[in-house]
Scaffold this motif. Structure first.
Motif, PDB file in Angstrom:
ATOM      1  N   ARG A 170     -18.524   3.359  -3.207  1.00 21.29           N
ATOM      2  CA  ARG A 170     -17.270   3.217  -3.936  1.00 21.29           C
ATOM      3  C   ARG A 170     -16.144   3.717  -3.032  1.00 21.29           C
ATOM      4  N   GLY A 171     -15.264   2.823  -2.623  1.00 18.48           N
ATOM      5  CA  GLY A 171     -14.274   3.179  -1.606  1.00 18.48           C
ATOM      6  C   GLY A 171     -12.857   3.326  -2.150  1.00 18.48           C
ATOM      7  N   PHE A 172     -12.140   4.273  -1.562  1.00 17.55           N
ATOM      8  CA  PHE A 172     -10.738   4.506  -1.924  1.00 17.55           C
ATOM      9  C   PHE A 172      -9.895   4.513  -0.659  1.00 17.55           C
ATOM     10  N   GLY A 173      -8.641   4.125  -0.792  1.00 14.74           N
ATOM     11  CA  GLY A 173      -7.673   4.339   0.279  1.00 14.74           C
ATOM     12  C   GLY A 173      -7.010   5.671   0.021  1.00 14.74           C
ATOM     13  N   PHE A 174      -7.382   6.666   0.837  1.00 20.27           N
ATOM     14  CA  PHE A 174      -6.821   8.004   0.638  1.00 20.27           C
ATOM     15  C   PHE A 174      -6.666   8.666   2.004  1.00 20.27           C
ATOM     16  N   ALA A 175      -5.564   8.366   2.654  1.00 19.30           N
ATOM     17  CA  ALA A 175      -5.202   8.988   3.932  1.00 19.30           C
ATOM     18  C   ALA A 175      -3.846   9.646   3.674  1.00 19.30           C
ATOM     19  N   PRO A 176      -3.870  10.858   3.121  1.00 17.91           N
ATOM     20  CA  PRO A 176      -2.651  11.441   2.543  1.00 17.91           C
ATOM     21  C   PRO A 176      -1.532  11.702   3.555  1.00 17.91           C
ATOM     22  N   LEU A 177      -0.345  11.242   3.222  1.00 13.80           N
ATOM     23  CA  LEU A 177       0.857  11.501   4.028  1.00 13.80           C
ATOM     24  C   LEU A 177       2.034  11.667   3.080  1.00 13.80           C
ATOM     25  N   ARG A 178       2.744  12.784   3.192  1.00 15.77           N
ATOM     26  CA  ARG A 178       4.010  12.911   2.457  1.00 15.77           C
ATOM     27  C   ARG A 178       5.101  12.410   3.386  1.00 15.77           C
ATOM     28  N   LEU A 179       5.835  11.397   2.914  1.00 13.17           N
ATOM     29  CA  LEU A 179       6.770  10.703   3.806  1.00 13.17           C
ATOM     30  C   LEU A 179       8.206  10.884   3.343  1.00 13.17           C
ATOM     31  N   PRO A 180       9.147  10.868   4.300  1.00 10.51           N
ATOM     32  CA  PRO A 180      10.563  10.918   3.928  1.00 10.51           C
ATOM     33  C   PRO A 180      10.934   9.692   3.094  1.00 10.51           C
ATOM     34  N   ALA A 181      11.855   9.873   2.153  1.00  9.51           N
ATOM     35  CA  ALA A 181      12.215   8.794   1.225  1.00  9.51           C
ATOM     36  C   ALA A 181      12.751   7.560   1.951  1.00  9.51           C
ATOM     37  N   ASP A 182      13.379   7.772   3.108  1.00 13.18           N
ATOM     38  CA  ASP A 182      14.051   6.626   3.750  1.00 13.18           C
ATOM     39  C   ASP A 182      13.171   5.894   4.770  1.00 13.18           C
ATOM     40  N   LEU A 183      11.926   6.313   4.912  1.00 10.97           N
ATOM     41  CA  LEU A 183      11.052   5.634   5.876  1.00 10.97           C
ATOM     42  C   LEU A 183      10.414   4.409   5.223  1.00 10.97           C
ATOM     43  N   ASP A 184      10.576   3.231   5.840  1.00 10.47           N
ATOM     44  CA  ASP A 184       9.960   2.004   5.316  1.00 10.47           C
ATOM     45  C   ASP A 184       8.507   1.977   5.781  1.00 10.47           C
ATOM     46  N   PHE A 185       7.666   2.683   5.034  1.00  8.28           N
ATOM     47  CA  PHE A 185       6.304   2.914   5.507  1.00  8.28           C
ATOM     48  C   PHE A 185       5.487   1.636   5.593  1.00  8.28           C
ATOM     49  N   SER A 186       5.611   0.760   4.589  1.00  3.82           N
ATOM     50  CA  SER A 186       4.788  -0.453   4.637  1.00  3.82           C
ATOM     51  C   SER A 186       5.190  -1.317   5.831  1.00  3.82           C
ATOM     52  N   ARG A 236       8.377  11.661  -6.253  1.00  2.03           N
ATOM     53  CA  ARG A 236       7.500  11.218  -5.182  1.00  2.03           C
ATOM     54  C   ARG A 236       6.207  10.717  -5.792  1.00  2.03           C
ATOM     55  N   VAL A 237       5.817   9.511  -5.405  1.00  2.00           N
ATOM     56  CA  VAL A 237       4.635   8.867  -5.976  1.00  2.00           C
ATOM     57  C   VAL A 237       3.634   8.590  -4.859  1.00  2.00           C
ATOM     58  N   TYR A 238       2.413   9.054  -5.034  1.00  2.00           N
ATOM     59  CA  TYR A 238       1.355   8.778  -4.059  1.00  2.00           C
ATOM     60  C   TYR A 238       0.531   7.591  -4.540  1.00  2.00           C
ATOM     61  N   LEU A 239       0.370   6.621  -3.666  1.00  2.00           N
ATOM     62  CA  LEU A 239      -0.386   5.424  -4.023  1.00  2.00           C
ATOM     63  C   LEU A 239      -1.812   5.558  -3.509  1.00  2.00           C
ATOM     64  N   ILE A 240      -2.760   5.530  -4.412  1.00  2.00           N
ATOM     65  CA  ILE A 240      -4.163   5.630  -4.015  1.00  2.00           C
ATOM     66  C   ILE A 240      -4.798   4.265  -4.222  1.00  2.00           C
ATOM     67  N   GLU A 241      -5.356   3.733  -3.152  1.00  2.80           N
ATOM     68  CA  GLU A 241      -5.857   2.365  -3.225  1.00  2.80           C
ATOM     69  C   GLU A 241      -7.243   2.323  -3.876  1.00  2.80           C
TER      70      GLU A 241
END
Ligand code: ZN
Length: 439
Positions: free
Chosen positions: A394-410, A193-198
């Motif tokens: 200094r801004g980051f995209g950090f709205a943490p959500l652990r998501l199921p592998a099969d959800l097309d989140f984007s 599982r990889v968390y993407l931080i913007e």
């Protein structure tokens, strides 16, 4: 100091209900000033925060275009503040396309459905729920927390974040860093599982191309036809293959992903490696280069009349540091016969993936999802972080959500059947709680 109280409703209990309430307040932003606007949503949020003793201040850039700001005093107010911001508007939704009414906030299949469920009434609700819990428990953040809920993000923030930054910068006085949307969510790559931080965002430069020629009868010979000149320029722009440009954020993303997944990444030609990342490739692919897409054309009014002018609209997006190159290339492609005008322009943004705040994000994610990986990424679109960067934040995209592998989140963003798993909301609250406590 007294011990925190534990006999109060927790953020995890409240988050789903608050998100549901927000979804039920239609705050669709059509981009033209029509629509219900944000006032009702802002009043709801203000009520939630006032109930726990905070005193939000309401601002209206135009009637009903409402934003609010409140400062939650920290243990050490002499430290620079942390801004947590979220937008209150959503993009419109056509109910007939959806499985569940987009403004009913229905719960089905362990998900909360509705417009804004991931963009971004989810994060709004997580922050509100967490702050309510902290207040009820008598807990303070380590430094001042500035909470801001904003109008008009979905149309570029002219009546929201941009307006606040231009007209009420004092509200963000002493703030050094910010977190908000479109980052902190998980993707599953292989069995990891990889968390993407913007940490970066492409800039936007919408252009209008104008060709002028000699008007005349459609039956005559005309060697100065504006439609022809425009069409040639548009085709050259649309077919141009933009060269790859490696930015620090994308490089770090590729290196860290490659290491973690054991994939060989050639930084001069990363696309084969990217292709192995499934859904992630879509998100990162657009951040390897500038883009310029013709999106609509305007010319003529009758079949046998050659018009005097013709216009084309190009959606250009540039990587941080590559706006000049974008415009120079466009000028070369369109040639001297066609001129360009700027319709909308917003900056690109990039910060580094390091420092105490990033460490707090990584530690919070690791504590709640051991063994996961967190990497920086560049967003091909934009968020209100751009506006706040103009104040040196200094801004980051950090709205943490652990998501199921099969959800097309984007695909959920602005998509049909937007929804968020209930467990993801609760996970997000737990991560934010740890993060804020160590920020
Ligand atoms: Zn958003």
């Amino acid at each position: 100091m007294s011990e925190p109280r534990t006999d109060v409703p927790s953020a995890q209990d409240e988050v789903v209900g608050i998100c549901r309430d927000l979804i039920r307040i239609d705050s669709s932003n059509y981009g033209d000033g029509s629509g219900p606007a944000e006032r009702a949503a802002a009043e709801y949020v203000a009520g939630q925060l006032a109930e726990v003793g905070l005193e939000p201040e309401i601002f209206e850039s135009e009637e009903r275009r409402t934003s609010l700001v409140v400062r939650f005093e920290g243990e050490d107010s002499s430290r620079p503040g942390l801004l947590v911001h979220g937008h209150l508007d959503v993009v419109p939704a056509a109910a007939s396309d959806w499985t569940h009414d987009p403004f009913a906030g229905e719960i089905a299949d362990d998900c909360l459905w509705g417009r804004g469920a991931v963009d971004m009434k989810d994060m709004d609700a997580m922050v509100i729920a967490l702050v309510r819990q902290m207040r009820r428990e008598g807990r303070k953040p380590p430094r001042d927390l500035v909470l801001s809920f904003l109008a008009d993000e979905e149309a570029g923030g002219k009546f929201g974040a941009h307006w606040m930054v231009d007209n009420h910068p004092e509200q963000f006085e002493g703030v050094s860093e910010a977190i908000s949307e479109v980052g902190g969510f998980s993707f599953t790559a292989g069995d990891r599982r990889v968390y993407l931080i913007e940490t970066a965002q492409k800039g936007i430069h919408w252009l209008k191309l104008v060709a002028e020629g000699r008007a005349g009868h459609g039956s005559m010979v005309n060697d100065d036809n504006a439609v022809t000149a425009l069409a040639e320029a548009v085709a050259r722009v649309g077919r141009h293959e933009w060269p790859m440009r490696m930015t620090p954020t994308v490089q770090k993303f590729l290196e860290q992903m490659g290491d973690a997944l054991g994939i060989e990444v050639d930084l001069t030609n990363p696309e084969p490696a990217l292709a192995k990342l499934g859904n992630l490739a879509k998100i990162v692919g657009a951040t390897l280069r500038n883009t310029a897409n013709p999106t609509y054309l305007k010319a003529g009014y009758k079949h046998n009349v050659i018009p005097q002018s013709a216009e084309a609209f190009i959606d250009c997006r540039f990587l941080p540091g590559f706006e000049d190159e974008l415009l120079a290339t466009i000028d070369e492609l369109i040639g001297p016969e066609v001129r360009r005008e700027t319709v909308i322009q917003d900056i690109a943004y990039e910060t580094t993936f390091d420092g105490a705040l990033v460490d707090a994000m990584l530690a919070a994610l690791q504590a709640e999802d051991p063994g996961s990986l967190a990497v920086p990424y560049c967003l091909s679109g934009g968020t209100d972080n751009k506006s706040f960067s103009l104040l040196g934040i200094r801004g980051f995209g950090f709205a943490p959500l652990r998501l199921p592998a099969d959800l097309d989140f984007s695909g959920m963003f602005h998509g049909i059947d937007e929804r968020v798993p209930l467990d993801s909301l609760k996970f997000g609250v737990r991560v934010l709680d740890r993060f804020i406590a160590t920020s």
